[in-house]
Design an enzyme around this catalytic site. Structure first.
Site, mmCIF file in Angstrom:
data_model
loop_
_atom_site.group_PDB
_atom_site.id
_atom_site.type_symbol
_atom_site.label_atom_id
_atom_site.label_comp_id
_atom_site.label_asym_id
_atom_site.label_seq_id
_atom_site.Cartn_x
_atom_site.Cartn_y
_atom_site.Cartn_z
ATOM 1 N N CYS A 145 0.809 -1.216 0.000
ATOM 2 C CA CYS A 145 0.000 0.000 0.000
ATOM 3 C C CYS A 145 0.843 1.267 0.000
ATOM 4 C CB CYS A 145 -0.948 0.002 1.192
ATOM 5 S SG CYS A 145 -0.106 -0.126 2.785
ATOM 6 N N ARG A 195 4.375 1.236 -1.155
ATOM 7 C CA ARG A 195 5.604 1.165 -1.931
ATOM 8 C C ARG A 195 5.475 0.200 -3.098
ATOM 9 N NH1 ARG A 195 9.942 1.087 0.427
ATOM 10 N NH2 ARG A 195 9.149 1.788 2.440
ATOM 11 N N GLU A 229 6.148 -1.545 11.581
ATOM 12 C CA GLU A 229 4.878 -2.208 11.308
ATOM 13 C C GLU A 229 5.070 -3.717 11.113
ATOM 14 O OE1 GLU A 229 2.949 -2.466 7.639
ATOM 15 O OE2 GLU A 229 4.347 -1.156 6.599
ATOM 16 N N GLY A 241 -13.548 -7.057 3.115
ATOM 17 C CA GLY A 241 -12.343 -7.765 2.703
ATOM 18 C C GLY A 241 -12.169 -9.031 3.525
ATOM 19 N N TYR A 293 -4.778 -9.137 5.422
ATOM 20 C CA TYR A 293 -4.864 -7.806 6.031
ATOM 21 C C TYR A 293 -6.181 -7.655 6.790
ATOM 22 C CZ TYR A 293 -3.126 -2.989 6.306
ATOM 23 O OH TYR A 293 -2.618 -1.796 6.735
#
Length: 426
Positions: free
Chosen positions: A47, A49, A116, A191, A195
Site C-alpha cells: 500500500c 511502496r 509495522e 475484505g 490484512y
C-alpha cells in the site's frame, strides 16, 4: 549485480503508487524474458511502496543502464504511467545499497509506521510469487532469505515492533477520538484477506464485539466462520448498520462510493467513520462529501504517523547495517571464487606433472607424492585465506590482479559450480 527500482510514500504520490500496485506486479516475467541482461526479478507492491528487485548479468555500467531503461519501459506499459514521470519518481539503487535497503524495508524501518508488522510477510510473499512465476534467481533468493532472517532478528532483539504498530492500528487510534465505547460500536470490515484478519484482531483489541464482514468476491461466509464474525452478502444493508467501516480488499476499483452512502445519510442522523486501508483505493474520495461521514484514507493516516522511537530504531538499524555488511562480504567472496578456483587448478596441474615425473623416476612407495600434495596444500592455504580477507575488506580486485600478474592466469567470468569447487579442494 543487484538493482532495485523503488517508489514509496517518501518519493511518490499516492496516485502513482495506486497505479503501480495495480499493473506493475505482472511486470516481473516481462522484465526477465524481454531483457538480455536481467536474469531475475522480484516485484514488491504494497500500500505504500512499489519495488522491483533485479539481478543483472555482470557489473557493467552499460548493463545497468539498459536494465533500468528497459524496466521503466515495461513498468510504464503495465501501469499507464508516463515513462518520464516514472523516471522522475523511482529511485535506483545498485550493489550493496540494494541489500541495505531491502533489509530495512523488511524490518519495517522504511514504513509509514516504523516497525509495522505486515511488511515482512509482504516481502516473503513477493519472493513466493516470483518463484511461482519462475522469475527469481540465485542472487535474489540469497538476498530475500537474508532479508527474512534480518527482519526476524530485528523483531526478536529490539523493541521496535513491541507496540504492534501498523496502519490499521494507527487508523483505529485516529478513529478512537470520535468513538466513546468500542464495545457498543458496530464495525463492518470489507475484505477477507490476510490484512482483513489483522484488522479483525486490531479491532477486537480495541474492545469491539459487533463485527460484520462483507466480501466483494463472495468469501465472507468462510472468513466469518473461521474468525467468529457475522457475514453479510448485502453491502448496502451492512453499511447502513455500521458505525465504523474498514475496507482492506485487493479490488482494483472502489468498493464503497458516495452513491452507496448518500441515501443512508439522508435517512438517518447517524455519524459514520470510513477507514480505507486499500491500495488501490477501496473507497472513492467522494465519500468524504457525504454528510455525517468522515473518511480516513491512507494519505490522511500517514500524515499522523508517530515519531520514531529513537532508541529502538537505532538498535534495529544497527542490526540491519550488520546484516548488510555480512551479505556484501559473502557476495564479494563468491565473486572471487573464479580466481581462487583458477589458482588452485593451475597449481594442482603443476602438482600432477611433478608427481608423474616422480613416478617415472621410481617413486614406488608414494612418499614423494604425499610430500608434494602436502606442500601444495600448505602453499595454497594462505592465498585462499587472503582472498576471503581481501573480499571482506572490499579489495577483491587486488587478488584478481595478483593472480593474473604472478601466474599469468586468465580468470573466467563465470563462477564455477559449488561441486566443482569442492572437488578442487578435496
Amino acid at each position: 549485480m543487484l538493482l532495485c527500482l523503488t517508489a514509496n510514500h517518501r518519493n511518490a504520490s499516492f496516485e502513482i503508487l495506486e497505479k503501480l500496485s495495480i499493473g506493475a506486479p505482472q511486470a516481473a516475467a516481462i522484465l526477465v524474458n524481454d531483457s538480455d541482461f536481467v536474469s531475475g526479478a522480484v516485484v514488491l507492491a504494497t500500500c505504500n511502496r512499489f519495488e522491483a528487485y533485479l539481478e543483472i548479468d555482470g557489473p557493467l555500467t552499460v548493463a545497468t543502464a539498459v536494465a533500468v531503461e528497459n524496466s521503466v519501459r515495461v513498468i510504464s506499459a503495465s501501469t499507464g504511467i508516463d515513462p518520464a514521470a516514472l523516471r522522475q519518481t523511482v529511485t535506483v539503487l545498485s550493489g550493496d545499497a540494494v541489500a541495505q535497503h531491502l533489509f530495512s524495508v523488511s524490518s519495517g524501518l522504511e514504513s509509514v509506521i516504523v516497525g509495522e508488522d505486515e511488511i515482512s510477510g509482504q516481502v516473503r510473499r513477493a519472493l513466493e510469487q516470483a518463484r511461482t512465476a519462475r522469475t527469481t534467481s540465485s542472487g535474489l533468493e540469497r538476498l530475500f532469505q537474508k532479508a527474512a532472517n534480518t527482519s526476524r532478528e530485528v523483531k526478536n532483539q529490539t523493541a521496535i515492533g513491541g507496540a504492534g504498530r501498523s496502519l490499521v492500528r494507527l487508523g483505529l487510534e485516529l478513529a478512537s477520538s470520535r468513538i466513546v465505547d468500542w464495545s457498543r460500536t458496530r464495525v463492518l470490515i470489507v475484505g477477507t484477506g490476510q490484512y482483513a484478519a489483522t484488522t479483525v484482531a486490531a479491532v477486537r483489541d480495541r474492545g469491539a464485539e459487533d463485527i460484520t464482514v462483507f466480501s466483494p468476491s463472495g468469501r465472507a461466509s468462510r472468513f466469518a466462520l473461521r474468525l467468529g464474525l457475522t457475514a453479510s452478502v448485502d453491502l448496502i444493508a451492512a453499511l447502513a448498520a455500521a458505525d465504523v467501516v474498514i475496507t482492506c480488499t485487493a479490488s482494483a476499483a472502489p468498493v464503497v462510493t458516495a452513491a452507496h452512502l448518500s441515501p443512508l445519510a439522508s435517512a438517518s442522523t447517524q455519524r459514520r467513520i470510513v477507514i480505507d486501508l486499500g491500495l488501490p483505493r477501496n473507497v472513492h474520495p467522494d465519500v468524504a462529501s457525504v454528510p455525517g461521514t468522515e473518511l480516513l484514507d491512507l494519505e490522511t493516516i500517514s500524515l499522523h504517523a508517530p515519531l520514531e522511537e529513537l532508541t529502538a530504531t537505532m538498535d534495529a538499524r544497527a542490526l540491519v547495517d550488520n546484516a548488510a555488511t555480512q551479505f556484501a562480504a559473502t557476495t564479494t567472496e563468491q565473486q572471487l571464487t573464479p580466481s581462487v578456483v583458477a589458482l588452485r587448478t593451475h597449481v594442482f596441474g603443476l602438482l600432477e606433472t611433478e608427481i608423474d615425473r616422480a613416478r617415472v623416476r621410481g617413486d614406488d612407495d608414494g612418499r614423494i607424492e604425499a610430500a608434494l600434495r602436502h606442500l601444495t596444500g600448505v602453499l595454497l592455504h594462505t592465498p585462499s585465506v587472503r582472498a576471503r580477507e581481501l573480499a571482506r575488506a572490499g579489495k577483491g580486485d587486488s587478488f584478481n590482479a595478483a593472480v593474473t600478474a604472478l601466474f599469468g592466469i586468465d580468470v573466467p567470468a563465470e563462477t564455477p559450480a559449488a561441486s566443482d569447487l569442492r572437488d578442487l579442494q578435496a
